[in-house]
Design an enzyme around this catalytic site. Structure first.
Site, PDB file in Angstrom:
ATOM      1  N   ASP A   1       0.854  -1.190   0.000  1.00  0.00           N
ATOM      2  CA  ASP A   1       0.000   0.000   0.000  1.00  0.00           C
ATOM      3  C   ASP A   1       0.886   1.234   0.000  1.00  0.00           C
ATOM      4  O   ASP A   1       2.096   1.147   0.262  1.00  0.00           O
ATOM      5  CB  ASP A   1      -0.924   0.003   1.220  1.00  0.00           C
ATOM      6  CG  ASP A   1      -1.970   1.113   1.163  1.00  0.00           C
ATOM      7  OD1 ASP A   1      -2.336   1.532   0.039  1.00  0.00           O
ATOM      8  OD2 ASP A   1      -2.421   1.576   2.215  1.00  0.00           O
ATOM      9  N   SER A   2       0.274   2.372  -0.268  1.00  0.00           N
ATOM     10  CA  SER A   2       1.013   3.629  -0.272  1.00  0.00           C
ATOM     11  C   SER A   2       1.451   4.033   1.127  1.00  0.00           C
ATOM     12  O   SER A   2       2.296   4.908   1.286  1.00  0.00           O
ATOM     13  CB  SER A   2       0.151   4.747  -0.878  1.00  0.00           C
ATOM     14  OG  SER A   2      -1.046   4.892  -0.144  1.00  0.00           O
TER      15      SER A   2
ATOM     16  N   TYR B   1      -0.395   8.871  -2.344  1.00  0.00           N
ATOM     17  CA  TYR B   1      -0.283   8.658  -3.791  1.00  0.00           C
ATOM     18  C   TYR B   1      -1.357   9.430  -4.564  1.00  0.00           C
ATOM     19  O   TYR B   1      -1.226   9.639  -5.765  1.00  0.00           O
ATOM     20  CB  TYR B   1      -0.459   7.172  -4.116  1.00  0.00           C
ATOM     21  CG  TYR B   1       0.756   6.311  -3.917  1.00  0.00           C
ATOM     22  CD1 TYR B   1       1.879   6.759  -3.217  1.00  0.00           C
ATOM     23  CD2 TYR B   1       0.789   5.021  -4.439  1.00  0.00           C
ATOM     24  CE1 TYR B   1       2.981   5.951  -3.034  1.00  0.00           C
ATOM     25  CE2 TYR B   1       1.893   4.207  -4.273  1.00  0.00           C
ATOM     26  CZ  TYR B   1       2.987   4.673  -3.564  1.00  0.00           C
ATOM     27  OH  TYR B   1       4.079   3.862  -3.398  1.00  0.00           O
TER      28      TYR B   1
ATOM     29  N   CYS C   1      -4.099  -0.708  -2.516  1.00  0.00           N
ATOM     30  CA  CYS C   1      -4.108   0.740  -2.712  1.00  0.00           C
ATOM     31  C   CYS C   1      -5.051   1.048  -3.863  1.00  0.00           C
ATOM     32  O   CYS C   1      -4.814   0.620  -4.999  1.00  0.00           O
ATOM     33  CB  CYS C   1      -2.702   1.253  -3.018  1.00  0.00           C
ATOM     34  SG  CYS C   1      -2.627   3.026  -3.366  1.00  0.00           S
ATOM     35  N   ASN C   2      -6.117   1.758  -3.575  1.00  0.00           N
ATOM     36  CA  ASN C   2      -7.109   2.063  -4.607  1.00  0.00           C
ATOM     37  C   ASN C   2      -6.538   2.944  -5.704  1.00  0.00           C
ATOM     38  O   ASN C   2      -6.904   2.799  -6.877  1.00  0.00           O
ATOM     39  CB  ASN C   2      -8.317   2.743  -3.963  1.00  0.00           C
ATOM     40  CG  ASN C   2      -9.174   1.774  -3.184  1.00  0.00           C
ATOM     41  OD1 ASN C   2     -10.100   1.173  -3.710  1.00  0.00           O
ATOM     42  ND2 ASN C   2      -8.858   1.604  -1.909  1.00  0.00           N
TER      43      ASN C   2
ATOM     44  N   GLU D   1      -2.961   8.683   8.799  1.00  0.00           N
ATOM     45  CA  GLU D   1      -1.543   8.411   9.030  1.00  0.00           C
ATOM     46  C   GLU D   1      -1.068   9.064  10.327  1.00  0.00           C
ATOM     47  O   GLU D   1      -0.173   8.550  11.016  1.00  0.00           O
ATOM     48  CB  GLU D   1      -0.712   8.931   7.853  1.00  0.00           C
ATOM     49  CG  GLU D   1      -0.905   8.170   6.548  1.00  0.00           C
ATOM     50  CD  GLU D   1       0.039   6.988   6.418  1.00  0.00           C
ATOM     51  OE1 GLU D   1       1.111   7.006   7.037  1.00  0.00           O
ATOM     52  OE2 GLU D   1      -0.308   6.033   5.692  1.00  0.00           O
TER      53      GLU D   1
ATOM     54  N   CYS E   1     -10.607   3.860  -0.511  1.00  0.00           N
ATOM     55  CA  CYS E   1      -9.213   4.009  -0.087  1.00  0.00           C
ATOM     56  C   CYS E   1      -9.018   3.161   1.157  1.00  0.00           C
ATOM     57  O   CYS E   1      -9.847   3.208   2.073  1.00  0.00           O
ATOM     58  CB  CYS E   1      -8.877   5.469   0.202  1.00  0.00           C
ATOM     59  SG  CYS E   1      -7.198   5.719   0.839  1.00  0.00           S
ATOM     60  N   THR E   2      -7.934   2.387   1.206  1.00  0.00           N
ATOM     61  CA  THR E   2      -7.729   1.480   2.334  1.00  0.00           C
ATOM     62  C   THR E   2      -7.402   2.221   3.626  1.00  0.00           C
ATOM     63  O   THR E   2      -7.478   1.643   4.710  1.00  0.00           O
ATOM     64  CB  THR E   2      -6.608   0.471   2.039  1.00  0.00           C
ATOM     65  OG1 THR E   2      -5.444   1.165   1.578  1.00  0.00           O
ATOM     66  CG2 THR E   2      -7.055  -0.524   0.986  1.00  0.00           C
ATOM     67  N   HIS E   3      -7.042   3.503   3.539  1.00  0.00           N
ATOM     68  CA  HIS E   3      -6.830   4.292   4.753  1.00  0.00           C
ATOM     69  C   HIS E   3      -8.157   4.660   5.428  1.00  0.00           C
ATOM     70  O   HIS E   3      -8.203   4.848   6.651  1.00  0.00           O
ATOM     71  CB  HIS E   3      -6.090   5.598   4.430  1.00  0.00           C
ATOM     72  CG  HIS E   3      -4.624   5.443   4.199  1.00  0.00           C
ATOM     73  ND1 HIS E   3      -4.106   4.938   3.026  1.00  0.00           N
ATOM     74  CD2 HIS E   3      -3.556   5.733   4.982  1.00  0.00           C
ATOM     75  CE1 HIS E   3      -2.785   4.930   3.096  1.00  0.00           C
ATOM     76  NE2 HIS E   3      -2.434   5.414   4.272  1.00  0.00           N
TER      77      HIS E   3
END
Length: 278
Positions: free
Chosen positions: A21-22, A53, A84-85, A163, A195-197
């Site tokens: 992932d980013s 990203y 990562c989408n 993050e 988005c995975t975040h």
């Protein structure tokens, strides 16, 4: 024990699964993979030095993605989850063309879950600027269900908030309200987290959207991975506890903080120079 071995008529594969992932958002997918595939070993890479990203060009995202796939291939993985989408929306076709290793995307499982969830065929999609600009989710949803109405919204501040660990404070609440109010006004009945975040902010998002169904594709992605490994006789059924490996390109502090949030425990990440993997 060799990477491939037989048990009865089955061919089992003890090689690890790669996830990239980013940043640290892909840990949400790693967590679901651990639950649904407890015998599998995971090698995770988070590009914490170059996150986010979403605001980068397609060419840059593809370059970074290529480096991460090369690192995981060199680590001996049997399949890779592109968690990562932004990568899946902009670079997946290129990666599939260049590499001969199976790559599982996050986009299609999320689309399937969203289609199953909606009742009024009015849905919202949120993601990074790169993902939303690509139109990948909107195209996939409309191709699968003509007539569906899709409202998309870029939420670029969600990644740095997650993050930083600011997932439920006043800053997160106000930002979420500003981003999502226009989608709520459109009377969407489902909201796809592209988005995975974003699942790291799910409590905050849930408070803001109320009864709207939130689609977190991490569970669907883990299910797709299990289905692929099963169909291709690639499951590992080692009776030893998996020893997962985690790597980042910078700042292990954010990694440790997110691990506690996602897994409820610490994992140690090793910092590497991802630029070496051209």
């Amino acid at each position: 024990m060799p990477a491939h071995y037989k048990r009865g008529s089955e061919i089992l594969d003890s090689r690890p699964i790669g996830i990239f992932d980013s940043g640290v958002g892909g840990l949400t997918i790693a967590s679901e993979v651990m639950k649904i595939l407890p015998n599998e070993t995971i090698i995770y890479f988070g590009d914490t030095a170059r996150v986010p990203y979403g605001s980068k060009s397609k060419e840059t995202v593809t370059k970074y993605s290529r480096q991460m796939v090369n690192f995981l291939k060199d680590s001996g993985v049997k399949a890779i989850v592109a968690a990562c989408n932004t990568v899946c929306a902009n670079s997946l076709d290129k990666l599939l063309e260049e590499f001969d290793i199976p790559i599982i995307d996050v986009l299609n499982p999320g689309v399937s879950s969203c289609l199953d969830a909606t009742r009024n065929n009015v849905v919202g999609v949120i993601g990074t600027e790169g993902t939303i600009k690509s139109g990948a989710y909107e195209k996939a949803l409309k191709a699968a269900k003509p007539g569906i109405i899709v409202y998309s919204k870029a939420c670029p501040l969600f990644v740095p908030l997650s993050e930083e660990g600011w997932t439920s404070n006043s800053v997160a609440n106000i930002t979420t309200e500003i981003y999502l109010q226009e989608l709520i006004d459109k009377e969407i009945d489902s909201l796809l987290l592209g988005c995975t975040h974003y699942p790291l902010l799910i409590e905050c998002i849930s408070r803001v959207v109320g009864g709207i169904t939130i689609i977190n594709s991490a569970v669907s992605v883990a299910g797709s991975l299990k289905e692929f490994l099963t169909e291709n006789n690639m499951l590992s059924e080692s009776r030893e506890s998996p020893e997962h490996e985690f790597y980042v390109s910078d700042d292990t502090v954010k990694f440790r903080r997110t691990c506690k949030s996602v897994f409820g425990r610490d994992f140690t990440a090793t910092q590497i120079d991802i630029e070496k993997f051209i």
